[in-house]
Motif scaffolding. Structure first.
Motif, PDB file in Angstrom:
ATOM      1  N   ILE A   1       0.854  -1.183   0.000  1.00 16.52           N
ATOM      2  CA  ILE A   1       0.000   0.000   0.000  1.00 16.52           C
ATOM      3  C   ILE A   1       0.886   1.227   0.000  1.00 16.52           C
ATOM      4  CG2 ILE A   1      -1.774   1.308   1.238  1.00 16.52           C
ATOM      5  CD1 ILE A   1      -2.718  -1.320   2.467  1.00 16.52           C
ATOM      6  N   LYS A   2       0.634   2.119  -0.943  1.00 17.15           N
ATOM      7  CA  LYS A   2       1.415   3.346  -1.072  1.00 17.15           C
ATOM      8  C   LYS A   2       0.442   4.514  -1.252  1.00 17.15           C
ATOM      9  CE  LYS A   2       5.744   1.857  -1.161  1.00 17.15           C
ATOM     10  NZ  LYS A   2       6.799   2.362  -0.241  1.00 17.15           N
ATOM     11  N   THR A   3       0.990   5.711  -1.152  1.00 15.88           N
ATOM     12  CA  THR A   3       0.183   6.901  -1.402  1.00 15.88           C
ATOM     13  C   THR A   3       0.666   7.583  -2.678  1.00 15.88           C
ATOM     14  OG1 THR A   3       1.631   8.230   0.000  1.00 15.88           O
ATOM     15  CG2 THR A   3      -0.335   7.263   1.033  1.00 15.88           C
TER      16      THR A   3
ATOM     17  N   SER B   1       7.676   5.275 -10.298  1.00 17.23           N
ATOM     18  CA  SER B   1       7.880   6.524  -9.592  1.00 17.23           C
ATOM     19  C   SER B   1       6.621   7.386  -9.674  1.00 17.23           C
ATOM     20  CB  SER B   1       9.069   7.283 -10.185  1.00 17.23           C
ATOM     21  OG  SER B   1       8.805   7.602 -11.531  1.00 17.23           O
ATOM     22  N   THR B   2       6.536   8.352  -8.791  1.00 17.08           N
ATOM     23  CA  THR B   2       5.418   9.308  -8.760  1.00 17.08           C
ATOM     24  C   THR B   2       4.085   8.575  -8.939  1.00 17.08           C
ATOM     25  OG1 THR B   2       6.940  10.797  -9.942  1.00 17.08           O
ATOM     26  CG2 THR B   2       4.726  11.598  -9.508  1.00 17.08           C
ATOM     27  N   LEU B   3       3.778   7.727  -8.011  1.00 18.77           N
ATOM     28  CA  LEU B   3       2.610   6.865  -8.116  1.00 18.77           C
ATOM     29  C   LEU B   3       1.317   7.655  -8.273  1.00 18.77           C
ATOM     30  CD1 LEU B   3       3.605   4.237  -5.419  1.00 18.77           C
ATOM     31  CD2 LEU B   3       3.190   3.766  -7.850  1.00 18.77           C
TER      32      LEU B   3
ATOM     33  N   SER C   1      -2.834   1.454  -9.256  1.00 20.09           N
ATOM     34  CA  SER C   1      -3.338   0.344  -8.436  1.00 20.09           C
ATOM     35  C   SER C   1      -3.629  -0.838  -9.343  1.00 20.09           C
ATOM     36  CB  SER C   1      -4.610   0.755  -7.691  1.00 20.09           C
ATOM     37  OG  SER C   1      -4.334   1.741  -6.731  1.00 20.09           O
ATOM     38  N   ALA C   2      -2.983  -1.947  -9.072  1.00 18.05           N
ATOM     39  CA  ALA C   2      -3.096  -3.090  -9.979  1.00 18.05           C
ATOM     40  C   ALA C   2      -2.391  -4.288  -9.383  1.00 18.05           C
ATOM     41  CB  ALA C   2      -2.478  -2.760 -11.343  1.00 18.05           C
TER      42      ALA C   2
ATOM     43  N   ARG D   1       0.199  -7.225  -5.389  1.00 18.94           N
ATOM     44  CA  ARG D   1      -0.982  -6.369  -5.486  1.00 18.94           C
ATOM     45  C   ARG D   1      -0.658  -5.025  -4.860  1.00 18.94           C
ATOM     46  NH1 ARG D   1      -5.725  -6.850  -7.308  1.00 18.94           N
ATOM     47  NH2 ARG D   1      -5.592  -9.120  -7.502  1.00 18.94           N
ATOM     48  N   LEU D   2      -0.641  -4.004  -5.690  1.00 18.10           N
ATOM     49  CA  LEU D   2      -0.284  -2.646  -5.281  1.00 18.10           C
ATOM     50  C   LEU D   2      -1.539  -1.790  -5.179  1.00 18.10           C
ATOM     51  CD1 LEU D   2       1.854  -0.402  -4.789  1.00 18.10           C
ATOM     52  CD2 LEU D   2       1.907  -0.084  -7.271  1.00 18.10           C
ATOM     53  N   SER D   3      -1.724  -1.195  -4.041  1.00 20.33           N
ATOM     54  CA  SER D   3      -2.866  -0.301  -3.825  1.00 20.33           C
ATOM     55  C   SER D   3      -2.348   1.097  -3.541  1.00 20.33           C
ATOM     56  CB  SER D   3      -3.731  -0.777  -2.653  1.00 20.33           C
ATOM     57  OG  SER D   3      -4.261  -2.056  -2.911  1.00 20.33           O
ATOM     58  N   ILE D   4      -2.895   2.062  -4.255  1.00 24.37           N
ATOM     59  CA  ILE D   4      -2.493   3.459  -4.081  1.00 24.37           C
ATOM     60  C   ILE D   4      -3.624   4.222  -3.410  1.00 24.37           C
ATOM     61  CG2 ILE D   4      -1.559   5.509  -5.227  1.00 24.37           C
ATOM     62  CD1 ILE D   4       0.093   2.926  -5.585  1.00 24.37           C
ATOM     63  N   LEU D   5      -3.300   4.874  -2.300  1.00 28.84           N
ATOM     64  CA  LEU D   5      -4.324   5.629  -1.564  1.00 28.84           C
ATOM     65  C   LEU D   5      -4.227   7.118  -1.854  1.00 28.84           C
ATOM     66  CD1 LEU D   5      -4.006   3.814   1.879  1.00 28.84           C
ATOM     67  CD2 LEU D   5      -5.547   3.292  -0.022  1.00 28.84           C
TER      68      LEU D   5
END
Lengths: 114, 111
Positions: A12-14, A79-81, A86-87, A110-114
């Motif tokens: 999980i990233k922002t 970079s610079t999400l 998210s995928a 599984r990457l989730s962007i908040l």
């Protein structure tokens, strides 16, 4: 024989952050490919590395990059999400030398962007 | 730019053969046909591939028509664990290991 290993399984990233995903191919495989899977776009090819060189690239912006090490392990960096990143990110390996060889996939990160 | 056409969904009774069709009418002479399946939350699993001849392995059989414009994946005795999305892929030549995945066929095996 161990399969393709991807780490981490979940992340999980922002927005605005960067992320690095790791892939360990099947022993003896020299080609590593990366794919992005989303519900809307399905499975899309990102890039392929063979013998530490990028051999093929899909239609993704330059924020997506990768590399391969001498032991064939590969990393992918985003970079610079953005929220749209998210995928499920999948790595696949193959022997890489001949046309016709199948790719073998890991279970993805599984990457989730908040 | 997927070059294959598959039905969106299919059902199959448990224990019966599941026959999944794929159309690849623009296939060229040196392109292989690959089949993968994906169970929810897992990576695609390789099933089988072929060029011209029919192929069989422990998982399935692949029947390719003589003109190579279509193929059928056969799961001889479907089980509930075969419920998955099945992808038929034609590997484009001179593009390294790039695979184009279409939308696949969602196979549901019914008890």
């Amino acid at each position: 024989k161990a399969g393709v290993t991807q780490t981490p399984r979940y992340l999980i990233k922002t927005r605005g952050q960067q992320v690095t995903l790791s892939c360990s191919p099947i022993s003896g495989h020299r080609s590593v490919s990366w794919y992005q899977q989303t519900p809307g776009q399905g499975l899309q090819f990102l890039f392929e590395y063979f013998s530490e060189t990028q051999r093929n690239k899909g239609n993704f912006p330059g924020r997506f990059s990768g590399r391969q090490f001498s032991n064939s392990r590969s990393e992918m960096n985003v970079s610079t999400l953005e929220l749209g990143d998210s995928a499920l990110y999948l790595c696949a390996s193959s022997l890489g030398g001949r046309v016709g060889q199948p790719q073998h996939f890991g279970d993805g990160t599984r990457l989730s962007i908040l | 730019d997927a070059k294959t056409t598959q039905p969106t969904s299919m059902d199959c009774a448990e224990g019966r053969a599941a026959n999944l069709p794929c159309n690849h009418s623009t296939i060229s002479g040196n392109e292989y046909v690959y089949w993968y399946r994906q169970i929810h939350s897992q990576g695609p699993q390789y099933i089988i591939h072929g060029l011209k001849n029919n192929e069989t392995n422990e998982m399935a059989s692949l029947i390719i028509t003589e003109d190579r414009k279509s193929s059928t994946l056969i799961l001889p005795h479907a089980t509930l664990r075969d419920t998955a999305v099945y992808y038929c892929i034609v590997r484009v030549p001179n593009t390294g290991n790039q695979f184009y995945f279409g939308t696949g066929t969602s196979l549901t095996v019914i008890p």
